[in-house]
Scaffold this active site. Structure first.
Site, short mmCIF file in Angstrom:
data_model
loop_
_atom_site.label_atom_id
_atom_site.label_comp_id
_atom_site.label_asym_id
_atom_site.label_seq_id
_atom_site.Cartn_x
_atom_site.Cartn_y
_atom_site.Cartn_z
N ARG A 160 -14.18 -0.56 -5.48
CA ARG A 160 -13.53 -0.60 -7.11
C ARG A 160 -14.15 0.39 -7.94
NH1 ARG A 160 -15.08 -6.53 -7.74
NH2 ARG A 160 -16.27 -6.01 -5.71
N CYS A 177 -10.11 -7.89 5.72
CA CYS A 177 -9.38 -8.10 4.45
C CYS A 177 -9.17 -10.10 4.72
CB CYS A 177 -7.96 -7.58 4.34
SG CYS A 177 -7.17 -8.25 2.82
#
Length: 342
Positions: A243, A108
């Site tokens: 996603r 991240c």
């Protein structure tokens, strides 16, 4: 729906099989309601929590962040942190809560994560990551895995990634998910880091050939089930979808059991919605609000007739006082039922 503290753990081999297709940990998206929905679409894919920070669990006592439903299994807990002892304590809490895998976030790129000295910035400290893995493994029986990038900033991925894999492998990590992009810690936002750095799938495949004993999954830019199948056919052990699995969950997950795992039926999103209704009623009875659940359902019918009306009715109505499962049924009436392509 509460998960019992002690339950029979999913075995390593079962979780590894499930990791042939997984849904990525995504902050503010893959919460317990989202995972329950995804499990109805695919009974066999591996699901991940949002990242939970080790300090929140160990110092903050935020054990509610570990809540999940028994039905979600196999399900993995992703931890963020950089202190080996604290991560080991957090991993122990995750293991006691019943998770099937503990995953360390080394990918991240957000500013908040960097300021905590964890996430993608750990690509610069492979020895520290190895220490974290070793400490976590010493505390829990479930498998410790890592999710990483191919490198950060000015690092040369072909130089750093083998070193990184060697270090964590020596510490006992046998399963890794590689996001096939660099992360630029300065100059790009987290959103830009998901799109702008070029993908290097070839490098991930090279790593699988170099470390055939490791279970290597690929992540990044994979937005169809066909693309996931292609990656598996080319020799990788698993594919993690982010996603696309959230925004078009039916397209990615409804046929996954049949196509990726070779068993199970193709799920009908209409039937999945009907299965969500008692869950919604039960969760609202425990204090959840309708929109907290239905926000994850907006993409169920993406690309199908009536999808816009479905999204609009849920988006506009779910936050209104008094809204409940009947709104979801009304929204379902806006759709035209079509067979799901395999």
């Amino acid at each position: 729906m509460a998960n019992p503290k002690k339950q029979e753990k999913t075995g390593f081999s079962d979780v590894r099989r499930a990791a042939r297709l997984s849904v990525a940990p995504m902050m503010e998206w893959t919460d317990r309601h989202c995972r329950y929905l995804h499990r109805l679409l695919s009974h066999q894919s591996l699901l991940y929590t949002e990242m939970v920070t080790a300090p929140a669990l160990v110092r903050g006592g935020a054990l509610h962040l570990l809540d999940h439903n028994v039905e979600e299994h196999p399900v993995a807990l992703q931890l963020g942190g950089s202190d080996p002892v604290e991560l080991a304590q957090a991993a122990l809490l995750g293991g006691e809560a019943g998770y099937d895998e503990i995953n360390l976030n080394c990918g991240c790129p957000s500013d908040r994560v960097q300021s905590g000295a964890f996430g993608a910035i750990l690509m610069q400290s492979p020895d520290l990551v190895a220490d974290c893995v070793a400490e976590m493994r010493a505390k829990v029986a479930v498998e410790i895995t890592v999710k990483c990038r191919i490198g950060v900033d000015e690092q040369e991925p072909r130089d750093i990634l083998p070193v990184f894999l060697e270090k964590i492998r020596a510490a006992g990590c046998q399963r890794v998910t590689i996001h096939a992009r660099k992360a630029w810690l300065k100059g790009l936002s987290p959103k830009e880091n998901r799109d702008i750095p070029p993908l290097d799938y070839d490098l991930v495949h090279e790593m699988k050939r170099a470390y055939p004993d490791m279970h290597i999954s690929i992540n990044g830019g994979i937005d169809t089930l066909d693309a996931a199948v292609t990656q598996l056919e080319q020799g990788l052990d698993g594919v993690m979808v982010g996603r696309a699995a959230y925004h078009q969950p039916t397209d990615i997950l409804a046929a996954a059991d049949a196509r990726i795992f070779g068993s199970g039926e193709v799920r009908d999103p209409f039937e999945v919605v009907m299965q969500m209704l008692p869950y919604i009623e039960a969760q609202m009875g425990q204090g959840a609000r309708l929109h907290q659940i239905t926000r994850h359902m907006l993409g169920l019918f993406a690309g199908r007739p009536g999808a816009r009306a479905w999204r609009r009715m849920l988006s506009e109505g779910a936050s209104r006082p008094g809204s409940g499962p009947e709104l979801v049924q009304q929204a379902l009436g806006q759709l035209v039922r079509e067979p799901i392509a395999v």
